[in-house]
Design a protein around this motif. Structure first.
Motif, PDB file in Angstrom:
ATOM      1  N   ASP A 141      29.184 -30.532 -64.377  1.00  0.00           N
ATOM      2  CA  ASP A 141      29.991 -30.218 -65.558  1.00  0.00           C
ATOM      3  C   ASP A 141      29.324 -29.168 -66.454  1.00  0.00           C
ATOM      4  OD1 ASP A 141      27.948 -31.789 -66.304  1.00  0.00           O
ATOM      5  OD2 ASP A 141      29.101 -33.133 -67.586  1.00  0.00           O
ATOM      6  N   PHE A 142      28.461 -28.356 -65.856  1.00  0.00           N
ATOM      7  CA  PHE A 142      27.855 -27.273 -66.629  1.00  0.00           C
ATOM      8  C   PHE A 142      28.881 -26.148 -66.806  1.00  0.00           C
ATOM      9  CE2 PHE A 142      25.527 -23.306 -67.093  1.00  0.00           C
ATOM     10  CZ  PHE A 142      24.606 -23.629 -68.065  1.00  0.00           C
ATOM     11  N   HIS A 143      29.120 -25.795 -68.039  1.00  0.00           N
ATOM     12  CA  HIS A 143      30.113 -24.749 -68.324  1.00  0.00           C
ATOM     13  C   HIS A 143      29.473 -23.645 -69.145  1.00  0.00           C
ATOM     14  CE1 HIS A 143      33.421 -27.048 -66.725  1.00  0.00           C
ATOM     15  NE2 HIS A 143      33.027 -28.102 -67.422  1.00  0.00           N
ATOM     16  N   GLN A 144      29.894 -22.440 -68.862  1.00  0.00           N
ATOM     17  CA  GLN A 144      29.477 -21.291 -69.668  1.00  0.00           C
ATOM     18  C   GLN A 144      30.719 -20.745 -70.358  1.00  0.00           C
ATOM     19  OE1 GLN A 144      26.303 -20.424 -70.155  1.00  0.00           O
ATOM     20  NE2 GLN A 144      25.541 -19.214 -68.451  1.00  0.00           N
ATOM     21  N   SER A 145      30.553 -20.386 -71.619  1.00  0.00           N
ATOM     22  CA  SER A 145      31.638 -19.693 -72.306  1.00  0.00           C
ATOM     23  C   SER A 145      31.429 -18.195 -72.052  1.00  0.00           C
ATOM     24  CB  SER A 145      31.575 -20.004 -73.806  1.00  0.00           C
ATOM     25  OG  SER A 145      32.406 -19.122 -74.498  1.00  0.00           O
ATOM     26  N   TRP A 146      32.265 -17.650 -71.201  1.00  0.00           N
ATOM     27  CA  TRP A 146      32.016 -16.260 -70.776  1.00  0.00           C
ATOM     28  C   TRP A 146      32.263 -15.268 -71.910  1.00  0.00           C
ATOM     29  CZ3 TRP A 146      28.874 -15.715 -67.043  1.00  0.00           C
ATOM     30  CH2 TRP A 146      28.799 -16.697 -66.052  1.00  0.00           C
ATOM     31  N   GLY A 147      33.110 -15.632 -72.839  1.00  0.00           N
ATOM     32  CA  GLY A 147      33.274 -14.790 -74.028  1.00  0.00           C
ATOM     33  C   GLY A 147      31.967 -14.715 -74.806  1.00  0.00           C
ATOM     34  N   ARG A 148      31.347 -15.846 -74.917  1.00  0.00           N
ATOM     35  CA  ARG A 148      30.061 -15.888 -75.631  1.00  0.00           C
ATOM     36  C   ARG A 148      28.987 -15.136 -74.846  1.00  0.00           C
ATOM     37  NH1 ARG A 148      27.956 -17.895 -79.962  1.00  0.00           N
ATOM     38  NH2 ARG A 148      25.803 -18.627 -80.004  1.00  0.00           N
ATOM     39  N   GLU A 149      29.047 -15.225 -73.522  1.00  0.00           N
ATOM     40  CA  GLU A 149      28.059 -14.497 -72.709  1.00  0.00           C
ATOM     41  C   GLU A 149      28.233 -12.988 -72.859  1.00  0.00           C
ATOM     42  OE1 GLU A 149      25.536 -16.072 -71.458  1.00  0.00           O
ATOM     43  OE2 GLU A 149      26.477 -17.904 -72.158  1.00  0.00           O
ATOM     44  N   LEU A 150      29.484 -12.559 -73.015  1.00  0.00           N
ATOM     45  CA  LEU A 150      29.727 -11.129 -73.280  1.00  0.00           C
ATOM     46  C   LEU A 150      29.096 -10.732 -74.616  1.00  0.00           C
ATOM     47  CD1 LEU A 150      33.400 -10.350 -72.191  1.00  0.00           C
ATOM     48  CD2 LEU A 150      31.335  -9.183 -71.445  1.00  0.00           C
ATOM     49  N   LEU A 151      29.265 -11.634 -75.582  1.00  0.00           N
ATOM     50  CA  LEU A 151      28.676 -11.381 -76.903  1.00  0.00           C
ATOM     51  C   LEU A 151      27.150 -11.316 -76.803  1.00  0.00           C
ATOM     52  CD1 LEU A 151      29.961 -11.147 -79.742  1.00  0.00           C
ATOM     53  CD2 LEU A 151      29.294 -13.516 -80.110  1.00  0.00           C
ATOM     54  N   HIS A 152      26.591 -12.203 -75.999  1.00  0.00           N
ATOM     55  CA  HIS A 152      25.132 -12.178 -75.753  1.00  0.00           C
ATOM     56  C   HIS A 152      24.726 -10.822 -75.201  1.00  0.00           C
ATOM     57  CE1 HIS A 152      23.686 -16.598 -75.573  1.00  0.00           C
ATOM     58  NE2 HIS A 152      24.649 -16.477 -76.443  1.00  0.00           N
ATOM     59  N   ALA A 153      25.492 -10.361 -74.216  1.00  0.00           N
ATOM     60  CA  ALA A 153      25.151  -9.105 -73.555  1.00  0.00           C
ATOM     61  C   ALA A 153      25.203  -7.941 -74.547  1.00  0.00           C
ATOM     62  CB  ALA A 153      26.110  -8.865 -72.393  1.00  0.00           C
ATOM     63  N   VAL A 154      26.220  -7.930 -75.393  1.00  0.00           N
ATOM     64  CA  VAL A 154      26.341  -6.854 -76.392  1.00  0.00           C
ATOM     65  C   VAL A 154      25.160  -6.927 -77.376  1.00  0.00           C
ATOM     66  CG1 VAL A 154      27.734  -6.030 -78.322  1.00  0.00           C
ATOM     67  CG2 VAL A 154      28.843  -6.704 -76.197  1.00  0.00           C
ATOM     68  N   ALA A 155      24.842  -8.149 -77.819  1.00  0.00           N
ATOM     69  CA  ALA A 155      23.740  -8.315 -78.778  1.00  0.00           C
ATOM     70  C   ALA A 155      22.414  -7.882 -78.154  1.00  0.00           C
ATOM     71  CB  ALA A 155      23.666  -9.775 -79.226  1.00  0.00           C
ATOM     72  N   ASN A 156      22.186  -8.278 -76.911  1.00  0.00           N
ATOM     73  CA  ASN A 156      20.940  -7.889 -76.239  1.00  0.00           C
ATOM     74  C   ASN A 156      20.853  -6.382 -76.070  1.00  0.00           C
ATOM     75  OD1 ASN A 156      19.656 -10.363 -75.898  1.00  0.00           O
ATOM     76  ND2 ASN A 156      20.869 -10.863 -74.096  1.00  0.00           N
ATOM     77  N   THR A 157      21.986  -5.765 -75.766  1.00  0.00           N
ATOM     78  CA  THR A 157      22.006  -4.313 -75.591  1.00  0.00           C
ATOM     79  C   THR A 157      21.654  -3.616 -76.909  1.00  0.00           C
ATOM     80  OG1 THR A 157      23.729  -4.616 -73.955  1.00  0.00           O
ATOM     81  CG2 THR A 157      23.423  -2.394 -74.786  1.00  0.00           C
ATOM     82  N   LEU A 158      22.224  -4.114 -77.987  1.00  0.00           N
ATOM     83  CA  LEU A 158      21.945  -3.505 -79.294  1.00  0.00           C
ATOM     84  C   LEU A 158      20.476  -3.672 -79.686  1.00  0.00           C
ATOM     85  CD1 LEU A 158      25.139  -4.577 -81.293  1.00  0.00           C
ATOM     86  CD2 LEU A 158      24.550  -2.300 -80.425  1.00  0.00           C
ATOM     87  N   LEU A 159      19.912  -4.836 -79.355  1.00  0.00           N
ATOM     88  CA  LEU A 159      18.505  -5.065 -79.690  1.00  0.00           C
ATOM     89  C   LEU A 159      17.590  -4.265 -78.766  1.00  0.00           C
ATOM     90  CD1 LEU A 159      16.482  -6.715 -81.427  1.00  0.00           C
ATOM     91  CD2 LEU A 159      16.533  -8.458 -79.654  1.00  0.00           C
ATOM     92  N   ALA A 160      18.044  -4.029 -77.538  1.00  0.00           N
ATOM     93  CA  ALA A 160      17.194  -3.352 -76.550  1.00  0.00           C
ATOM     94  C   ALA A 160      16.879  -1.917 -76.955  1.00  0.00           C
ATOM     95  CB  ALA A 160      17.888  -3.379 -75.187  1.00  0.00           C
ATOM     96  N   ILE A 161      17.815  -1.259 -77.621  1.00  0.00           N
ATOM     97  CA  ILE A 161      17.607   0.165 -77.930  1.00  0.00           C
ATOM     98  C   ILE A 161      16.369   0.368 -78.814  1.00  0.00           C
ATOM     99  CG2 ILE A 161      18.655   2.183 -79.032  1.00  0.00           C
ATOM    100  CD1 ILE A 161      21.386   0.925 -78.119  1.00  0.00           C
ATOM    101  N   PRO A 162      16.278  -0.312 -79.973  1.00  0.00           N
ATOM    102  CA  PRO A 162      15.052  -0.112 -80.769  1.00  0.00           C
ATOM    103  C   PRO A 162      13.799  -0.685 -80.111  1.00  0.00           C
ATOM    104  CG  PRO A 162      16.463  -1.777 -81.782  1.00  0.00           C
ATOM    105  CD  PRO A 162      17.246  -1.164 -80.686  1.00  0.00           C
ATOM    106  N   VAL A 163      13.948  -1.794 -79.378  1.00  0.00           N
ATOM    107  CA  VAL A 163      12.768  -2.398 -78.734  1.00  0.00           C
ATOM    108  C   VAL A 163      12.215  -1.461 -77.670  1.00  0.00           C
ATOM    109  CG1 VAL A 163      12.041  -4.292 -77.214  1.00  0.00           C
ATOM    110  CG2 VAL A 163      13.392  -4.790 -79.227  1.00  0.00           C
ATOM    111  N   PHE A 164      13.087  -0.861 -76.881  1.00  0.00           N
ATOM    112  CA  PHE A 164      12.634   0.059 -75.838  1.00  0.00           C
ATOM    113  C   PHE A 164      11.983   1.295 -76.459  1.00  0.00           C
ATOM    114  CE2 PHE A 164      14.901  -1.028 -71.616  1.00  0.00           C
ATOM    115  CZ  PHE A 164      14.721  -2.385 -71.844  1.00  0.00           C
ATOM    116  N   LEU A 165      12.584   1.800 -77.549  1.00  0.00           N
ATOM    117  CA  LEU A 165      11.997   2.966 -78.218  1.00  0.00           C
ATOM    118  C   LEU A 165      10.605   2.642 -78.754  1.00  0.00           C
ATOM    119  CD1 LEU A 165      15.091   4.399 -80.142  1.00  0.00           C
ATOM    120  CD2 LEU A 165      13.870   5.444 -78.227  1.00  0.00           C
ATOM    121  N   LEU A 166      10.453   1.430 -79.250  1.00  0.00           N
ATOM    122  CA  LEU A 166       9.151   1.000 -79.779  1.00  0.00           C
ATOM    123  C   LEU A 166       8.132   0.872 -78.656  1.00  0.00           C
ATOM    124  CD1 LEU A 166       7.914  -0.011 -82.535  1.00  0.00           C
ATOM    125  CD2 LEU A 166       8.360  -2.304 -81.711  1.00  0.00           C
ATOM    126  N   LEU A 167       8.561   0.282 -77.548  1.00  0.00           N
ATOM    127  CA  LEU A 167       7.627   0.044 -76.444  1.00  0.00           C
ATOM    128  C   LEU A 167       7.331   1.323 -75.658  1.00  0.00           C
ATOM    129  CD1 LEU A 167       8.898  -3.403 -75.119  1.00  0.00           C
ATOM    130  CD2 LEU A 167       6.845  -2.939 -76.422  1.00  0.00           C
TER     131      LEU A 167
END
Lengths: 174, 440
Positions: A141-167
């Protein structure tokens, strides 16, 4: 006109890192990921260790190094959770390997490539976690909310840009 | 032979990367398989069918302990800084509206004392009944206050870390609460830190009871961080907004602690005829700062609670006495009124037979003015009026200083002996009226 072979391009764009950076950056990412959701609960939407795994994998351009880095980061992440140790380890091993393999083929310094790559790997991470829980651990009964996973992906992408520039500043060209 | 060796060497060189990947994945998969176990019997009450709550093996606990020991000093350090900054701000700088809050709280405390007095009687009665039934109630006896220093960092595993451990008397499976409601239970306990498995984690659960309908159920967390009850069939008595309390049946959480309130009820499409009841947790599980770990329970009320109960009972008794005295006073007033009414009814002079409004059995006049006017007793007509008869004395406005006294026809009065020669000419205006005159 010089002919640039596959090997020469790989060698030209292969980077290494100071051992302190190699050790401390993943640890800092895990510590921050554990600490920040307490004062800022919405920070849990990010996956900082995932971004670090992708960054080191595409920068080193070595699938083995990418897989091992992913495995180490994922296992450390698992040991802080209540899940069986290996859930994030397996997912990030595959991601590290895939990111390093892709890094051999395309220019990962480009901003749009980074955006697409992080978005895609975030979704792949969610898919892998879903499969591991459903198939390997057997939580029916493990369920993922795929809408939320899309939101995760967008948030991670937005955070990745400054983190990658820093690193990027920590890179050493071999 | 040499060809085979060369072939193998070239195979490993060519497929080195995928082979290492497979090896790493295989090792982790085997490790995962070792850890995943069936739910143990003692935890069946709170274990979800497919999500085991069995404790980790010693080696896995050791790995978690090492990682925790490495990470928690950072969390403790930065968390301590943040805590001190927040405490300094809230305790010394941000003190606006404190007086108003203080007075409001005092008012609330007074109201609570009254409520406590009302509840104390019920509690005492409940205790007596429980004693009759030999029911063993478990009360919270001892708690350890702890500060939250970190999280698991993953939404799929809702775990927090607290700054107290086995050195402070904590043990696995002890309940963790806040004043608002239950939070979860201890999972792995290390010497100076401990993991708290939050109630909304997918592997978490608790035995609950619905406050008004007294229906027992099992509440569980989900992978999306919600609390659901999904072992009840459709029941029209269960309504949104109903309070959910711990039932005590899971042997982890003491009975009667608030869990949350029912948010929505819907039929479970996958498991008909069961319903999915979503519960909003009473404690704010996403932003916890301080928690209490219940380290001991007892079958009798704690000393402080007993004192509170005694105070409440005494207040209730005082209230009952005051209410009885007030009722007696009212009754006395009523009785006095009744006696006065009886006396008034028996007095004949106060009754006007011509005025029906004086009849106590007659309906009251609607107009208050006329009602008041009718209550004024009127004297009977005078058969032989004299100067003491009401109305015989002229009003002060009609009198002229120095003038002779006149008798009005309607008010015959006594006339003094006449010395004036013209006096006999002055006759009363009405001869029929009786007159008191000089006898000569």
């Amino acid at each position: 006109m010089p002919i640039r072979s596959y090997t020469s391009r790989r060698e030209l764009e292969q980077h290494s890192f100071h051992p302190a950076v190699t050790l401390l950056v993943p640890v800092a990412a895990i510590v921050l990921q554990a600490m920040l959701p307490r004062p800022f609960p919405s920070f849990a939407i990010f996956d900082l260790p995932l971004l670090i795994t992708i960054f080191f994998a595409v920068s080193r351009r070595s699938p083995i190094a990418g897989a091992l880095t992913g495995a180490a980061i994922g296992l450390l992440q698992d040991s802080l959770t209540g899940q069986p140790i290996g859930v994030n380890g397996i997912a990030k091993t595959i991601l590290g390997y895939a990111a390093a393999s892709i890094g051999l083929q395309i220019d990962v310094e480009n901003l749009s490539t980074r955006v697409l790559m992080n978005f895609g790997f975030s979704l792949l991470n969610s898919l892998l976690l879903f499969l591991i829980h459903r198939r390997l651990i057997g939580i029916a009964d493990f369920h993922q909310s795929w809408g939320r996973e899309l939101l995760h992906a967008v948030a991670n992408t937005l955070l990745a840009i400054p983190v990658f520039l820093l690193l990027d500043r920590a890179k050493r060209r071999e | 032979m040499v060809r085979n060796f060369l072939f193998m060497e070239s195979f490993f060189v060519r497929f080195r990367n995928p082979l290492i990947l497979v090896l790493v994945l295989l090792a982790q998969t085997i490790g995962l398989a070792v850890q995943v176990r069936r739910p143990v019997v003692s935890n069946m009450a709170t274990a979800t069918p497919a999500a085991p709550t069995a404790a980790d093996s010693q080696s896995i606990s050791l790995i978690r302990y090492w990682t925790s020991s490495f990470v928690t000093p950072f969390e403790r350090f930065f968390g301590g800084i943040g805590h001190n900054v927040r405490a300094g701000w809230s305790n010394y700088i941000d003190l606006r509206h404190t007086r108003q809050q203080n007075s409001a709280l005092q008012q609330e405390l007074a109201n609570m004392r009254l409520q406590q007095a009302a509840i104390a009687q019920d509690a005492l009665q409940g205790q007596r009944l429980q004693a009759l039934l030999s029911f063993q109630q478990h009360y919270v006896a001892t708690t350890v206050a702890a500060q939250v220093i970190g999280t698991s960092g993953s939404e799929l595993s809702r775990i927090i870390y607290i700054d107290k451990g086995s050195k402070d008397g904590l043990k696995p499976d002890q309940a963790v609460i806040t004043p608002d409601g239950i939070v979860g239970k201890l999972r792995d306990v290390f010497p100076h830190t401990a993991q708290v498995l939050l109630l909304d984690d997918q592997t978490s659960g608790a035995g609950v009871i619905l406050a008004s309908t007294r229906i027992r159920a099992i509440i569980k967390g989900t992978s999306t961080g919600r609390l659901v009850i999904n072992n009840l069939t459709s029941d029209s008595r269960i309504k949104s907004g109903e309070t959910v309390l711990t039932s005590g049946g899971d042997q982890v959480y003491p009975r009667g602690l608030p869990v949350g309130t029912i948010e929505s009820i819907a039929l479970d499409p996958d498991h008909q005829p069961y319903t999915t009841i979503q519960v909003r947790p009473a404690a704010n599980l996403s932003q916890l700062e301080e928690v209490l770990v219940i380290t001991g329970t007892q079958t009798e009320l704690p000393q402080s609670a007993r004192q509170d109960l005694a105070v409440g009972a005494a207040t209730a008794e005082d209230q009952a006495k005051a209410a009885a005295a007030h009722a007696a006073e009212l009754k006395a007033i009523e009785d006095a009124k009744t006696a006065a009414q009886i006396v008034a009814d028996r007095l004949p002079s106060l009754r006007d037979p011509n005025n029906p409004a004086q009849d106590p059995n007659a309906p009251q006049a609607l107009d208050p003015a006329s009602a008041n006017a009718s209550k004024v007793p009127k004297p009977l007509p005078t058969l032989r009026p004299d100067r003491y008869t009401p109305g015989s004395t002229p009003s002060a406005t009609e009198l002229t200083p120095g003038s002779a006294r006149r008798n009005t026809p309607a008010s015959p009065s006594y006339s003094a002996p006449v010395t004036d020669p013209e006096a006999p000419a002055k006759k009363p205006r009405t001869s029929s009226a009786p007159q008191t005159s000089n006898p000569n």
